[in-house]
Design an enzyme around this catalytic site. Structure first.
Site, PDB file in Angstrom:
ATOM      1  N   ASP A 130       0.848  -1.191   0.000  1.00 57.26           N
ATOM      2  CA  ASP A 130       0.000   0.000   0.000  1.00 57.26           C
ATOM      3  C   ASP A 130       0.883   1.240   0.000  1.00 57.26           C
ATOM      4  O   ASP A 130       1.775   1.379   0.849  1.00 57.26           O
ATOM      5  CB  ASP A 130      -0.902   0.003   1.236  1.00 57.26           C
ATOM      6  CG  ASP A 130      -2.063   0.975   1.100  1.00 57.26           C
ATOM      7  OD1 ASP A 130      -2.429   1.309  -0.038  1.00 57.26           O
ATOM      8  OD2 ASP A 130      -2.605   1.392   2.137  1.00 57.26           O
ATOM      9  N   HIS A 137      -4.489  13.873   0.994  1.00 59.51           N
ATOM     10  CA  HIS A 137      -4.733  13.042   2.173  1.00 59.51           C
ATOM     11  C   HIS A 137      -3.533  13.098   3.119  1.00 59.51           C
ATOM     12  O   HIS A 137      -3.702  13.273   4.335  1.00 59.51           O
ATOM     13  CB  HIS A 137      -4.995  11.599   1.740  1.00 59.51           C
ATOM     14  CG  HIS A 137      -5.065  10.631   2.891  1.00 59.51           C
ATOM     15  ND1 HIS A 137      -6.144  10.566   3.744  1.00 59.51           N
ATOM     16  CD2 HIS A 137      -4.174   9.695   3.333  1.00 59.51           C
ATOM     17  CE1 HIS A 137      -5.930   9.635   4.649  1.00 59.51           C
ATOM     18  NE2 HIS A 137      -4.744   9.089   4.427  1.00 59.51           N
ATOM     19  N   ARG A 146       0.727  17.089  13.041  1.00 58.00           N
ATOM     20  CA  ARG A 146       1.879  18.005  12.952  1.00 58.00           C
ATOM     21  C   ARG A 146       1.422  19.283  12.249  1.00 58.00           C
ATOM     22  O   ARG A 146       1.743  19.506  11.069  1.00 58.00           O
ATOM     23  CB  ARG A 146       3.026  17.352  12.167  1.00 58.00           C
ATOM     24  CG  ARG A 146       3.557  16.064  12.748  1.00 58.00           C
ATOM     25  CD  ARG A 146       4.670  15.483  11.879  1.00 58.00           C
ATOM     26  NE  ARG A 146       4.194  15.207  10.531  1.00 58.00           N
ATOM     27  CZ  ARG A 146       3.585  14.085  10.161  1.00 58.00           C
ATOM     28  NH1 ARG A 146       3.360  13.134  11.045  1.00 58.00           N
ATOM     29  NH2 ARG A 146       3.185  13.907   8.918  1.00 58.00           N
ATOM     30  N   GLU A 202     -10.669   3.924   3.574  1.00 60.33           N
ATOM     31  CA  GLU A 202      -9.762   4.725   2.758  1.00 60.33           C
ATOM     32  C   GLU A 202     -10.033   4.418   1.299  1.00 60.33           C
ATOM     33  O   GLU A 202      -9.955   3.259   0.868  1.00 60.33           O
ATOM     34  CB  GLU A 202      -8.296   4.446   3.115  1.00 60.33           C
ATOM     35  CG  GLU A 202      -7.933   4.964   4.498  1.00 60.33           C
ATOM     36  CD  GLU A 202      -6.437   4.980   4.765  1.00 60.33           C
ATOM     37  OE1 GLU A 202      -6.020   5.732   5.656  1.00 60.33           O
ATOM     38  OE2 GLU A 202      -5.699   4.252   4.076  1.00 60.33           O
ATOM     39  N   GLU A 204      -9.188   4.120  -2.364  1.00 59.87           N
ATOM     40  CA  GLU A 204      -7.963   3.936  -3.134  1.00 59.87           C
ATOM     41  C   GLU A 204      -8.256   3.255  -4.465  1.00 59.87           C
ATOM     42  O   GLU A 204      -9.332   2.682  -4.670  1.00 59.87           O
ATOM     43  CB  GLU A 204      -6.965   3.066  -2.353  1.00 59.87           C
ATOM     44  CG  GLU A 204      -6.632   3.580  -0.969  1.00 59.87           C
ATOM     45  CD  GLU A 204      -5.444   2.855  -0.341  1.00 59.87           C
ATOM     46  OE1 GLU A 204      -4.618   2.295  -1.108  1.00 59.87           O
ATOM     47  OE2 GLU A 204      -5.339   2.861   0.893  1.00 59.87           O
ATOM     48  N   ASP A 236      -9.033   0.373   1.979  1.00 59.03           N
ATOM     49  CA  ASP A 236      -8.079   0.016   3.033  1.00 59.03           C
ATOM     50  C   ASP A 236      -8.722   0.344   4.381  1.00 59.03           C
ATOM     51  O   ASP A 236      -8.466   1.385   4.966  1.00 59.03           O
ATOM     52  CB  ASP A 236      -6.779   0.800   2.817  1.00 59.03           C
ATOM     53  CG  ASP A 236      -5.728   0.472   3.857  1.00 59.03           C
ATOM     54  OD1 ASP A 236      -5.743  -0.653   4.380  1.00 59.03           O
ATOM     55  OD2 ASP A 236      -4.876   1.341   4.131  1.00 59.03           O
ATOM     56  N   ARG A 240      -8.537   3.611  13.487  1.00 59.92           N
ATOM     57  CA  ARG A 240      -7.684   4.789  13.642  1.00 59.92           C
ATOM     58  C   ARG A 240      -6.992   4.895  14.997  1.00 59.92           C
ATOM     59  O   ARG A 240      -5.820   5.307  15.066  1.00 59.92           O
ATOM     60  CB  ARG A 240      -8.520   6.051  13.382  1.00 59.92           C
ATOM     61  CG  ARG A 240      -9.022   6.187  11.956  1.00 59.92           C
ATOM     62  CD  ARG A 240      -7.881   6.185  10.961  1.00 59.92           C
ATOM     63  NE  ARG A 240      -8.358   6.504   9.597  1.00 59.92           N
ATOM     64  CZ  ARG A 240      -7.613   6.451   8.520  1.00 59.92           C
ATOM     65  NH1 ARG A 240      -6.348   6.095   8.624  1.00 59.92           N
ATOM     66  NH2 ARG A 240      -8.109   6.749   7.344  1.00 59.92           N
ATOM     67  N   GLN A 243      -4.259   2.404  15.098  1.00 60.98           N
ATOM     68  CA  GLN A 243      -3.185   2.888  14.235  1.00 60.98           C
ATOM     69  C   GLN A 243      -2.348   3.947  14.942  1.00 60.98           C
ATOM     70  O   GLN A 243      -1.108   3.933  14.877  1.00 60.98           O
ATOM     71  CB  GLN A 243      -3.774   3.448  12.944  1.00 60.98           C
ATOM     72  CG  GLN A 243      -2.748   3.973  11.956  1.00 60.98           C
ATOM     73  CD  GLN A 243      -3.398   4.523  10.692  1.00 60.98           C
ATOM     74  OE1 GLN A 243      -4.619   4.481  10.530  1.00 60.98           O
ATOM     75  NE2 GLN A 243      -2.599   5.036   9.793  1.00 60.98           N
ATOM     76  N   LYS A 256      -4.723  -2.176  10.182  1.00 55.78           N
ATOM     77  CA  LYS A 256      -5.091  -2.263   8.774  1.00 55.78           C
ATOM     78  C   LYS A 256      -5.115  -3.690   8.229  1.00 55.78           C
ATOM     79  O   LYS A 256      -5.715  -3.913   7.170  1.00 55.78           O
ATOM     80  CB  LYS A 256      -4.132  -1.408   7.929  1.00 55.78           C
ATOM     81  CG  LYS A 256      -4.326   0.099   8.120  1.00 55.78           C
ATOM     82  CD  LYS A 256      -3.312   0.876   7.322  1.00 55.78           C
ATOM     83  CE  LYS A 256      -3.561   2.372   7.416  1.00 55.78           C
ATOM     84  NZ  LYS A 256      -4.715   2.811   6.613  1.00 55.78           N
ATOM     85  N   THR A 260      -8.864  -5.850   3.703  1.00 55.27           N
ATOM     86  CA  THR A 260      -8.786  -4.902   2.596  1.00 55.27           C
ATOM     87  C   THR A 260      -9.764  -5.388   1.541  1.00 55.27           C
ATOM     88  O   THR A 260      -9.723  -6.551   1.146  1.00 55.27           O
ATOM     89  CB  THR A 260      -7.369  -4.849   1.987  1.00 55.27           C
ATOM     90  OG1 THR A 260      -6.434  -4.463   3.003  1.00 55.27           O
ATOM     91  CG2 THR A 260      -7.306  -3.856   0.831  1.00 55.27           C
ATOM     92  N   THR A 364      -4.774   6.657  -0.008  1.00 54.59           N
ATOM     93  CA  THR A 364      -6.053   7.357  -0.015  1.00 54.59           C
ATOM     94  C   THR A 364      -6.045   8.524  -0.990  1.00 54.59           C
ATOM     95  O   THR A 364      -5.142   9.354  -0.985  1.00 54.59           O
ATOM     96  CB  THR A 364      -6.379   7.864   1.395  1.00 54.59           C
ATOM     97  OG1 THR A 364      -6.269   6.771   2.305  1.00 54.59           O
ATOM     98  CG2 THR A 364      -7.786   8.424   1.459  1.00 54.59           C
ATOM     99  N   GLU A 378     -10.570  12.471   7.684  1.00 56.26           N
ATOM    100  CA  GLU A 378     -10.476  13.824   7.130  1.00 56.26           C
ATOM    101  C   GLU A 378     -11.818  14.549   7.170  1.00 56.26           C
ATOM    102  O   GLU A 378     -11.891  15.722   7.544  1.00 56.26           O
ATOM    103  CB  GLU A 378      -9.988  13.753   5.689  1.00 56.26           C
ATOM    104  CG  GLU A 378      -8.598  13.163   5.514  1.00 56.26           C
ATOM    105  CD  GLU A 378      -8.315  12.825   4.078  1.00 56.26           C
ATOM    106  OE1 GLU A 378      -7.866  13.723   3.341  1.00 56.26           O
ATOM    107  OE2 GLU A 378      -8.566  11.670   3.677  1.00 56.26           O
TER     108      GLU A 378
END
Length: 431
Positions: A130, A137, A146, A202, A204, A236, A240, A243, A256, A260, A364, A378
């Protein structure tokens, strides 16, 4: 080889399979491959045409003898290994068989309704990787953690990826059993174990590898596109808070690898030729790709003009007969900082050997606008801004009973619209 538009792409071409003409996903200009079982039958290769599926194994005598062994298998790996020249030739042959009424009597007995077919994984997946090439994203998620430096310094130099779990890739429609794992609340002293409360999706694309490469022999960027057999939708699924607790320092793991989901049809590289476009120009100040990732032809036509949509239904909505709620609509070309060919070239740049049937996720695919975000992380701003559905329900993350559906299609003036079908999954309680 150099692929180009031919008679199979002509908008005027129609099929004697009536449902194919005007079909939003599977007109004769598409002809995607998959693996299906007819009622009471075993798995075999099929081709979607309108609302029907052509049993390729049953019709194999109408095809080149050199292809018959690979096309009689219950998976596509051997066929993928035949490479792009054979893929183009088979597409032309199938297009002739399904468009010329002179072939109707010999082909029609090998058609059956898609609605009666059981779909399987198209290939035996040896490895699944992946990537993280959706720059919007990556920026959005990075900003949550951050705010001052959402993108790490390597992002614009390296197509970032990680090795996923091939054993838990499943075809669309497979239930999503809510996973459990360790998670640690921000103010807690220690982690706890239990079902995720922040289950997410996600959006993809998946790339299917065709011809592979020998160990120690990188695939040059100018040839990388010829090693892609086709594309699918890929979800995916992600837990969260699991993760967030586990991903440093080595990346995603239990958050994850529980599932999938992929759409069952492989839309071929040839079918997508009318919808390719130039890669978006890099913003001023961004570094140029290093030479092993730089190719003028890829820059001119390496982007994919694929429209993407995600919808959601809840148990309450389905009971009331309400239509799905649209969570997002976007486009792959506007989301991908790195092209599919660059992904393949980078994956093999150290000599890693890719194999027929390997699956690669793009990462994503979110666009810059809020209307096209590819995950609830998001959309809900990490849970701070829940989505209000049409019936008044709200969602920050997925709840038990929710069903998520992804769709994709290509549409441009001068070409017939083609689609990918759907990739869906319904959430079940943790075990």
């Amino acid at each position: 080889m150099t692929r180009g538009l031919d008679e199979t792409h002509q908008p005027s071409r129609t099929s004697w399979v009536a449902s194919a003409n005007g079909h939003p996903d599977f007109p004769i200009q598409n002809l995607p491959f998959g693996v299906f079982s007819p009622p009471g039958g075993d798995p075999r290769i099929g081709v979607a045409i309108g609302d029907q599926v052509l049993d390729v194994r049953a019709a194999v005598a109408l095809l080149d003898p050199a292809w018959q062994r690979a096309l009689s298998q219950p998976i596509l790996n051997d066929w993928f290994a035949h490479g792009p020249a054979n893929a183009t030739a088979l597409r032309r042959r199938l297009s002739t068989l399904l468009s010329d009424p002179a072939h109707r009597d010999e082909v029609e007995p090998h058609l059956s309704p898609q609605a009666e077919a059981t779909m399987h994984l198209p290939a035996r997946i040896g490895d699944y990787t992946d990537f993280y090439v959706g720059i919007h994203h990556a920026t959005n998620v990075g900003r949550l953690f951050r705010p001052d430096a959402p993108l790490l310094p390597n992002y614009k130099y390296v197509p970032i990826g990680y090795h996923g779990r091939a054993s838990s890739v499943r075809v669309s429609g497979t239930p999503v059993i809510r996973p459990s794992g360790q998670r640690k609340a921000p103010q807690a002293d220690e982690p706890t174990y239990g079902p995720t409360q922040r289950l997410d999706y996600e959006l993809e694309l998946g790339l299917w590898i065709g011809q592979g490469n020998d160990l120690g022999s990188p695939i040059p960027i100018g040839e990388a596109g010829e090693h892609i057999a086709g594309y699918c939708l890929l979800n995916d699924w992600s837990a969260r808070e699991i993760q967030a607790w586990e991903y440093q320092p080595l990346g995603p793991f239990l958050a994850k690898n529980f599932l999938t989901s992929i759409s069952p049809w492989v839309v071929t590289v040839d079918a997508l030729l009318p919808f390719r476009r130039a890669m978006p120009p890099r913003p001023a100040g961004d570094p140029a790709p290093l030479p092993y990732l730089a190719d003028p032809a890829n820059q001119a036509s390496g982007a994919l003009g694929i429209a993407l949509e995600v919808t959601l239904t809840t148990e309450v909505m389905r009971a009331a007969g309400l239509p799905p709620h649209t969570l997002s609509r976007g486009e792959a070309a506007a989301a991908m900082y790195w092209s599919a060919a660059q992904i393949v070239a980078h994956h093999s740049a150290n000599g890693c050997n890719l194999q027929p049937g390997d699956l690669i996720g793009t990462g994503t695919l979110s666009i810059a606008e809020d209307s096209g975000l590819g995950s609830l992380l998001e959309i809900s701003e990490g849970g701070k801004a829940p989505v209000t559905l049409a019936n008044g329900e709200t969602r920050s993350f997925l709840e038990d009973g929710d069903e998520l559906t992804m769709k994709a299609w290509c549409e441009v003036e001068g070409a017939v619209r083609i689609g990918f079908g759907t990739c869906s999954g319904r959430v079940l309680p943790a075990r």
